[in-house]
Enzyme design. Structure first.
Site, mmCIF file in Angstrom:
data_model
loop_
_atom_site.group_PDB
_atom_site.id
_atom_site.type_symbol
_atom_site.label_atom_id
_atom_site.label_comp_id
_atom_site.label_asym_id
_atom_site.label_seq_id
_atom_site.Cartn_x
_atom_site.Cartn_y
_atom_site.Cartn_z
ATOM 1 N N ASP A 163 0.859 -1.189 0.000
ATOM 2 C CA ASP A 163 0.000 0.000 0.000
ATOM 3 C C ASP A 163 0.893 1.236 0.000
ATOM 4 O O ASP A 163 1.882 1.282 0.732
ATOM 5 C CB ASP A 163 -0.883 -0.014 1.259
ATOM 6 C CG ASP A 163 -2.098 0.885 1.125
ATOM 7 O OD1 ASP A 163 -3.212 0.381 1.296
ATOM 8 O OD2 ASP A 163 -1.925 2.096 0.845
ATOM 9 N N TYR A 184 -12.359 7.760 -14.322
ATOM 10 C CA TYR A 184 -12.309 6.662 -13.354
ATOM 11 C C TYR A 184 -12.998 5.426 -13.931
ATOM 12 O O TYR A 184 -12.435 4.319 -13.911
ATOM 13 C CB TYR A 184 -12.986 7.123 -12.064
ATOM 14 C CG TYR A 184 -13.057 6.082 -10.979
ATOM 15 C CD1 TYR A 184 -11.905 5.535 -10.438
ATOM 16 C CD2 TYR A 184 -14.295 5.667 -10.460
ATOM 17 C CE1 TYR A 184 -11.970 4.589 -9.424
ATOM 18 C CE2 TYR A 184 -14.371 4.730 -9.447
ATOM 19 C CZ TYR A 184 -13.203 4.194 -8.932
ATOM 20 O OH TYR A 184 -13.274 3.255 -7.935
#
Ligand code: UDP
Length: 323
Positions: A31, A149
């Site tokens: 991450d 997106y």
């Protein structure tokens, strides 16, 4: 098993990691902490079954190494939230398309099974109710940033499915519909954490547009349960699967329910879209999932309704705000 979770410090990723660890799996998180944070994994880092790498899914060498050691890859790392997508369109496109390309390439090299979390946003402004997996996607113009997106996530889906068709790499694509629950931040625009925080602080509850647009909200625990089942599900390979809840509510009614459950005196404030998101914003009026495919494949049925979702989020936000 050793499971790699990209985006594992994010809202959904951290719930998934908890569930995997509770089942006794070894979990490796990758991450970059752009929208996730290590606080989401608090209490889990005992060093034995959970390893956390702070880095990017665009880092080819790191991804190669982590994928080579994994038995299964959950790819959740992604830009999230309409607010972020509108404010940072370059980062949105690069992280979504670039990152997924790197992770899939490594999965293919080492023949590791892969699950992509895509989004209901891919259906775009299609007006069919409910949305089924093979329905058309209806995107707006490229000058409207929101659609970057949907297009980027759709391209990720195409790529994953292409690996399945061309090389039989085991891939599964899920489309998540408005997932909510504890630890979701309102920072990137999501409606429930924002409206609950406003209500608890006695600030105006901001309803964008006229509030007649509707959504179906799913508790993150239902989504995580499905993600766990899909890992071992051969029938899901090469498939696109909706995961959500088909209980629908308008945003205005949602705001009223939040007022009731928080017992707040905060008023509802109607804010036009162009004031909320800037000129030229396009919203989806309705977004309802057809969840029959997930029902057939893994026996999926959401078990937590809207009130339970709201009660969980209200309890967590109260705690966070020290109320
Ligand atoms: N919304 C709202 N007030 C807010 C944030 C969002 O009325 O403070 C609306 C938003 O315009 C949309 C819906 O709530 O119609 C859901 O927004 P969200 O960003 O949570 O998810 P989306 O479904 O748009 O991806």
């Amino acid at each position: 098993m050793s499971i790699l979770v990209t985006g594992g410090a994010g809202f959904i990723g951290s719930h998934l990691c908890r569930a995997l660890l509770a089942q006794g799996e070894k979990v490796v998180v990758l991450d970059d902490l752009s929208t996730g944070n290590l606080g989401n994994l608090e209490g889990l880092e005992d060093g034995k079954n959970l390893q956390v790498f702070v880095g990017s899914v665009n880092d080819v060498r790191l991804v190669d190494e982590l994928v080579s050691r994994a038995d299964f890859v959950y790819h959740l790392a992604s830009a999230v939230g309409v607010r972020l997508i509108i404010d940072q369109p370059v980062r949105t496109i690069e992280s979504i398309v670039g990152g997924t390309t790197v992770v899939l390439d490594a999965c293919n090299r080492y023949r590791k099974p892969f699950l992509l979390t895509s989004t209901s946003e891919v259906y775009g402004k299609g007006s069919k109710v409910p949305f089924s997996e093979n329905d058309d996607t209806v995107m707006g113009p490229t000058s409207t940033r929101r659609w970057s997106y949907a297009c980027a996530k759709a391209l990720d889906e195409f790529l994953a499915l292409a690996y399945w068709v061309e090389t039989r790499l085991p891939v599964t694509v899920v489309r998540l519909f408005n997932t909510v629950g504890p630890r979701q931040t309102g920072q990137y625009g999501m409606v429930i954490p924002n409206l609950v925080t406003q209500a608890l602080q006695g600030k105006p509850i901001t309803v964008f547009g006229d509030g007649t647009q509707s959504r179906c909200f799913t508790h993150v625990a239902d989504i995580v349960g499905a993600l766990m089942k899909l890992r071992d599900c051969e029938a899901a390979r090469g498939q696109v699967i909706n995961l959500g809840n088909d209980q629908e509510i308008t945003i205005l009614d949602l705001a009223k329910r939040i007022q009731e459950l928080t017992k707040t005196n905060a008023p509802i404030e109607i804010i036009p879209y162009d004031k909320a998101y800037g000129p030229g914003f396009e919203d989806m009026h309705r977004r309802v999932p057809d969840i029959s495919k997930a029902g057939n494949i893994i026996g999926y049925r959401p078990t937590r309704g809207l009130d339970l979702i709201l009660e969980d989020v209200i309890a967590e936000k109260r705690h966070r705000l020290g109320l």
